[in-house]
Design a protein around this motif. Structure first.
Motif, PDB file in Angstrom:
ATOM      1  N   ALA A  80     -18.813  22.859  11.391  1.00  0.00           N
ATOM      2  CA  ALA A  80     -18.617  24.106  12.035  1.00  0.00           C
ATOM      3  C   ALA A  80     -17.739  24.390  12.676  1.00  0.00           C
ATOM      4  CB  ALA A  80     -20.091  24.364  12.876  1.00  0.00           C
ATOM      5  N   ALA A  81     -16.758  23.352  13.188  1.00  0.00           N
ATOM      6  CA  ALA A  81     -16.017  23.387  14.651  1.00  0.00           C
ATOM      7  C   ALA A  81     -15.102  23.627  14.227  1.00  0.00           C
ATOM      8  CB  ALA A  81     -16.044  22.419  15.596  1.00  0.00           C
ATOM      9  N   VAL A  82     -14.704  23.284  12.519  1.00  0.00           N
ATOM     10  CA  VAL A  82     -13.182  23.456  12.051  1.00  0.00           C
ATOM     11  C   VAL A  82     -13.127  24.579  11.387  1.00  0.00           C
ATOM     12  CG1 VAL A  82     -12.547  22.611  10.090  1.00  0.00           C
ATOM     13  CG2 VAL A  82     -13.399  21.188  10.932  1.00  0.00           C
ATOM     14  N   TYR A  83     -14.410  25.363  11.131  1.00  0.00           N
ATOM     15  CA  TYR A  83     -14.175  27.043  10.180  1.00  0.00           C
ATOM     16  C   TYR A  83     -14.526  27.417  11.421  1.00  0.00           C
ATOM     17  CZ  TYR A  83     -15.576  24.968   5.801  1.00  0.00           C
ATOM     18  OH  TYR A  83     -16.071  24.170   4.961  1.00  0.00           O
ATOM     19  N   LEU A 117      -5.723  22.776  17.320  1.00  0.00           N
ATOM     20  CA  LEU A 117      -6.831  22.612  15.758  1.00  0.00           C
ATOM     21  C   LEU A 117      -6.572  20.530  15.656  1.00  0.00           C
ATOM     22  CD1 LEU A 117      -4.835  24.908  13.049  1.00  0.00           C
ATOM     23  CD2 LEU A 117      -7.534  25.709  14.279  1.00  0.00           C
ATOM     24  N   PRO A 118      -7.697  20.747  14.836  1.00  0.00           N
ATOM     25  CA  PRO A 118      -7.887  19.019  14.968  1.00  0.00           C
ATOM     26  C   PRO A 118      -6.143  18.667  13.162  1.00  0.00           C
ATOM     27  CG  PRO A 118      -9.127  20.056  13.649  1.00  0.00           C
ATOM     28  CD  PRO A 118      -8.679  21.021  14.562  1.00  0.00           C
ATOM     29  N   PRO A 119      -6.364  17.626  13.426  1.00  0.00           N
ATOM     30  CA  PRO A 119      -4.915  17.390  12.141  1.00  0.00           C
ATOM     31  C   PRO A 119      -5.890  17.017  10.593  1.00  0.00           C
ATOM     32  CG  PRO A 119      -5.475  15.379  13.727  1.00  0.00           C
ATOM     33  CD  PRO A 119      -6.672  16.728  14.082  1.00  0.00           C
ATOM     34  N   ALA A 165      -9.807  18.994   6.334  1.00  0.00           N
ATOM     35  CA  ALA A 165     -10.903  19.090   6.024  1.00  0.00           C
ATOM     36  C   ALA A 165     -12.256  20.562   6.008  1.00  0.00           C
ATOM     37  CB  ALA A 165     -11.513  18.845   7.272  1.00  0.00           C
ATOM     38  N   ALA A 166     -10.766  21.672   5.845  1.00  0.00           N
ATOM     39  CA  ALA A 166     -12.424  23.122   5.761  1.00  0.00           C
ATOM     40  C   ALA A 166     -12.709  23.071   3.622  1.00  0.00           C
ATOM     41  CB  ALA A 166     -11.252  24.554   6.294  1.00  0.00           C
ATOM     42  N   ILE A 167     -11.345  22.779   3.424  1.00  0.00           N
ATOM     43  CA  ILE A 167     -11.428  22.822   2.010  1.00  0.00           C
ATOM     44  C   ILE A 167     -12.580  21.400   0.868  1.00  0.00           C
ATOM     45  CG2 ILE A 167      -9.808  22.233  -0.251  1.00  0.00           C
ATOM     46  CD1 ILE A 167      -8.038  22.929   1.262  1.00  0.00           C
ATOM     47  N   GLY A 168     -12.362  20.375   1.998  1.00  0.00           N
ATOM     48  CA  GLY A 168     -13.352  19.062   1.676  1.00  0.00           C
ATOM     49  C   GLY A 168     -14.664  19.831   1.400  1.00  0.00           C
ATOM     50  N   TRP A 169     -14.883  19.656   2.986  1.00  0.00           N
ATOM     51  CA  TRP A 169     -16.148  20.035   3.020  1.00  0.00           C
ATOM     52  C   TRP A 169     -17.210  21.616   2.144  1.00  0.00           C
ATOM     53  CZ3 TRP A 169     -18.812  17.595   5.323  1.00  0.00           C
ATOM     54  CH2 TRP A 169     -19.170  16.537   6.868  1.00  0.00           C
ATOM     55  N   ALA A 170     -16.418  22.369   1.616  1.00  0.00           N
ATOM     56  CA  ALA A 170     -16.400  23.931   1.460  1.00  0.00           C
ATOM     57  C   ALA A 170     -16.842  22.442  -0.191  1.00  0.00           C
ATOM     58  CB  ALA A 170     -15.292  24.342   1.320  1.00  0.00           C
ATOM     59  N   LEU A 171     -15.382  22.196  -0.694  1.00  0.00           N
ATOM     60  CA  LEU A 171     -15.992  21.378  -1.860  1.00  0.00           C
ATOM     61  C   LEU A 171     -17.062  20.109  -2.630  1.00  0.00           C
ATOM     62  CD1 LEU A 171     -12.053  20.301  -3.306  1.00  0.00           C
ATOM     63  CD2 LEU A 171     -14.388  22.237  -4.220  1.00  0.00           C
ATOM     64  N   LEU A 206     -13.692  29.921   2.264  1.00  0.00           N
ATOM     65  CA  LEU A 206     -14.145  27.922   2.369  1.00  0.00           C
ATOM     66  C   LEU A 206     -15.571  28.162   2.746  1.00  0.00           C
ATOM     67  CD1 LEU A 206     -10.612  26.292   3.157  1.00  0.00           C
ATOM     68  CD2 LEU A 206     -12.031  26.723   1.337  1.00  0.00           C
ATOM     69  N   GLN A 207     -15.969  28.982   4.087  1.00  0.00           N
ATOM     70  CA  GLN A 207     -17.041  28.829   5.116  1.00  0.00           C
ATOM     71  C   GLN A 207     -17.934  29.342   4.539  1.00  0.00           C
ATOM     72  OE1 GLN A 207     -17.249  30.988   8.651  1.00  0.00           O
ATOM     73  NE2 GLN A 207     -18.836  30.224   9.867  1.00  0.00           N
ATOM     74  N   PHE A 208     -17.408  30.552   2.855  1.00  0.00           N
ATOM     75  CA  PHE A 208     -19.038  30.467   2.746  1.00  0.00           C
ATOM     76  C   PHE A 208     -19.439  29.815   1.902  1.00  0.00           C
ATOM     77  CE2 PHE A 208     -20.255  32.708  -1.440  1.00  0.00           C
ATOM     78  CZ  PHE A 208     -21.438  33.405  -1.012  1.00  0.00           C
TER      79      PHE A 208
END
Length: 304
Positions: A251-254, A271-273, A278-284, A186-188
């Motif tokens: 950045a904080a999420v990953y 971890l945040p809620p 959130a990680a998937i949303g930012w990646a997409l 996801l970060q990539f």
């Protein structure tokens, strides 16, 4: 007797519609025209081997002039972590409030460096490779994606040192380490998308590359690399909107996901809620949005 001069009537310049019809009739197309989005994706996939080989070649050549060579792939983030440990951990006393502070810090530095380096390399992906862009015909998105892949390869080399540090500081091997794989994927995707955005902006305005180190440094300080966001969020005097912005910072999420995967003292309560959402949303959002944004200017790269 007057002499009348007869001049030929002015010829009408062919209209654009006439030229387009003539070109279509003879099978001609605009040189360097932007392909459709599905065709662009197909072209990019057809050059996947080039993307991998280019990333590996850039990684190999990165430290070819240094005597320690590829050792700097690991030494650079470790030295940064040592500096941050002295300033934030020792002088500011942050280590007293965070369990396993050294693994916490080193994980944050390594994961942040992955994002930072990908964006910086992406900013110069077009403007720094104009010779290649002008000499060969290929989908230009291959360049920022290959630079993001290069940084992923470098991170994987560094992960070996990170594992050693975790074990030396008593962090046990756990099944949760498997979660590092989807977190890095996801970060990539996020990094590659932002790199494509910055590549288009950097191609038009190369001076952005000079500004980005200051932007990224500010971003790092609010991403919980050296300190724990959940500790700061517990303070009553902090506005709720600031807390939310800090928690959903990509950045904080990953970084938090990797800490949760690798460090047993970093619990799910920190971890945040909806962190995976959130990680998937930012990646997409970054991956798809950045790709389309870059593709829309495909025919302009390397011109002017």
């Amino acid at each position: 007797m007057s002499q009348v001069l007869h001049t030929p009537p002015p010829t009408r310049a062919p209209a654009d519609d006439d030229l387009a019809a003539l070109a279509a009739r003879h099978g001609l197309s605009v040189s360097g025209a932007r392909p459709t989005l599905p065709e662009y994706v197909r072209q990019l996939w057809a050059r996947r081997h080039f993307i991998g080989a280019f990333a590996t070649a850039k990684l190999t050549a990165q430290y070819s002039q240094a005597k320690l060579g590829q050792v700097w792939q690991v030494m650079t983030p470790l030295l940064n972590a040592a500096v941050y440990y002295f300033i934030f951990g020792v002088l500011l006393g942050t280590k007293h409030n965070v369990p396993d502070y050294v693994p916490f810090l080193v994980t944050g530095v390594f994961i942040w460096t992955f994002t930072q380096s990908s964006i910086m390399a992406g900013t110069r992906a077009i403007s720094g490779n104009l010779g290649l862009v002008r000499a060969l015909h290929f989908p230009r998105a291959a360049l920022p994606i290959s630079f993001a892949l290069q940084q992923l390869q470098q991170l994987l080399f560094s992960m070996a040192a990170l594992v050693v540090i975790l074990l030396c500081f008593g962090v046990p091997v756990s099944v949760s380490w498997v979660l590092a794989v989807p977190a890095l994927v996801l970060q990539f995707t996020f990094n590659a998308g932002v790199s494509m955005v910055m590549a288009r902006m950097g191609a038009k305005t190369p001076d952005i590359a000079q500004l980005m180190p200051f932007v990224l440094r500010t971003w790092m300080y609010v991403s919980g690399v050296m300190w724990s966001i959940d500790k700061l969020a517990d303070k009553d005097d902090l506005p709720h909107v600031v807390t939310v912005l800090l928690e959903i910072n990509p950045a904080a999420v990953y970084i938090d996901l990797m800490r949760f995967a690798l460090i047993d003292s970093f619990h799910a309560s920190q971890l945040p809620p909806h962190v995976w959402a959130a990680a998937i949303g930012w990646a997409l959002a970054a991956g798809i949005g950045g790709f389309i944004y870059f593709w829309k200017a495909e025919e302009t790269y390397g011109r002017g």
